[in-house]
Design an enzyme around this catalytic site. Structure first.
Site: not given
Length: 311
Positions: A255, A258, A290, A150, A281, A174
């Site tokens: 992004h 990414r 994806y 990110r 994730h 995150k």
């Protein structure tokens, strides 16, 4: 305690206990302040609102033209707050519990082709005020595409994590979750070249002063309040690279690169679980988007190139 004070206490709790990212906290704050400004018109506050009041607020948001995704995010913010309010004893109930919100249509991520990413990388050699800037820019783009980080993770990367000519980087993402991501040979070379410039910058130079100041901790030091490169600066760099290689800048963001990282891995046969780990994730369902992108690209390939497609 006022509503704004309670919102502040909620944000502090989310940062300390849930490890919420800064952007998440900003979104929570905006959503809850909007609700807190709307409630007095009904003679209410955050502690007296009911389930029907929350429903009415969401209807108000829809009447303002807010998208389903935005309304769903606002309901999520409200749920987080009312859950804490119940746990802290501010309320005796949770009015947002089991409250269904607007459905969110899944949006397929925008991606670039492998050729377009190659063109962006080629454009780095001519983008920058001087050789030092170009070396930094190449390091940024090579790391971004090689790791799928990110943009916040990239610009705030501690320089200590890059020492010793690493083949893997430890990334803190995150919620404070850590993951290991491998570096490609081009990314390793770009990192080595930038570190050599960064570490040996003359003390009286602009870069030398950044490294000697608050930027000492970061791979990409800057004169910002944080001491590292700003997200906006990275966005500006991507825009300049897109313009330089003839790609519509509206299609390219950090992004999007990414997304390209993940999609190109999937095209190459990578396992979806491995991609989930590399992207950081928490849920595999987030990564599965994806596969839909790949399905659409394969369908377009057949429709555009199969000899019977025009029949």
């Amino acid at each position: 305690m006022t509503d704004l004070t309670r919102i502040g206490a909620f944000l502090d709790a989310q940062a300390a206990e849930a490890g919420a990212a800064q952007n998440t906290l900003l979104a929570y704050g905006r959503d809850l302040r909007d609700l807190a400004e709307w409630l007095p018109g009904r003679g209410l506050d955050l502690l007296s609102m009911t389930r029907d009041d929350i429903t009415a607020y969401l209807a108000h948001c829809e009447a303002q033209g807010l998208s389903g995704a935005t309304r769903a995010r606002r309901l999520s913010s409200i749920r987080q707050f009312t859950r804490l309010a119940l746990a802290e004893g501010w309320r005796t109930d949770d009015p947002a519990q089991r409250l269904s919100g607007p459905g969110r249509r899944p949006r397929l991520p925008r991606v670039l082709s492998q050729d377009e990413v190659s063109r962006l990388l080629d454009a780095v050699s001519a983008t920058g005020r001087n050789a030092d800037d170009r070396a930094r820019n190449r390091c940024l783009i090579e790391l971004l595409y090689a790791t799928g980080m990110r943009v916040t993770e990239l610009v705030s990367l501690p320089v200590a994590a890059t020492r010793g000519d690493p083949q893997l980087l430890l990334i803190r993402g995150k919620g404070g979750r850590e993951r290991m991501v491998p570096l490609s040979p081009p990314a390793q070379r770009a990192l080595h070249d930038w570190l050599k410039i960064r570490d040996h910058a003359p003390r009286d130079s602009h870069l030398g002063r950044l490294v000697a100041g608050k930027g000492a901790r970061f791979l990409f030091p800057a004169g910002s309040q944080t001491g590292h490169m700003a997200r906006k600066s990275m966005n500006d760099l991507i825009r300049d690279l897109a313009l330089a290689c003839g790609i519509d800048p509206a299609r390219v963001t950090p992004h999007v690169i990414r997304h390209a990282f993940a999609t190109h891995l999937l095209e190459g046969g990578a396992d979806l679980r491995a991609i989930q780990t590399l992207l950081g994730h928490a849920d595999l369902s987030t990564t599965e988007i994806y596969t839909h992108v790949l399905d659409l690209r394969m369908r377009d390939l057949v429709l555009n190139h199969h000899p019977l497609a025009r029949v």
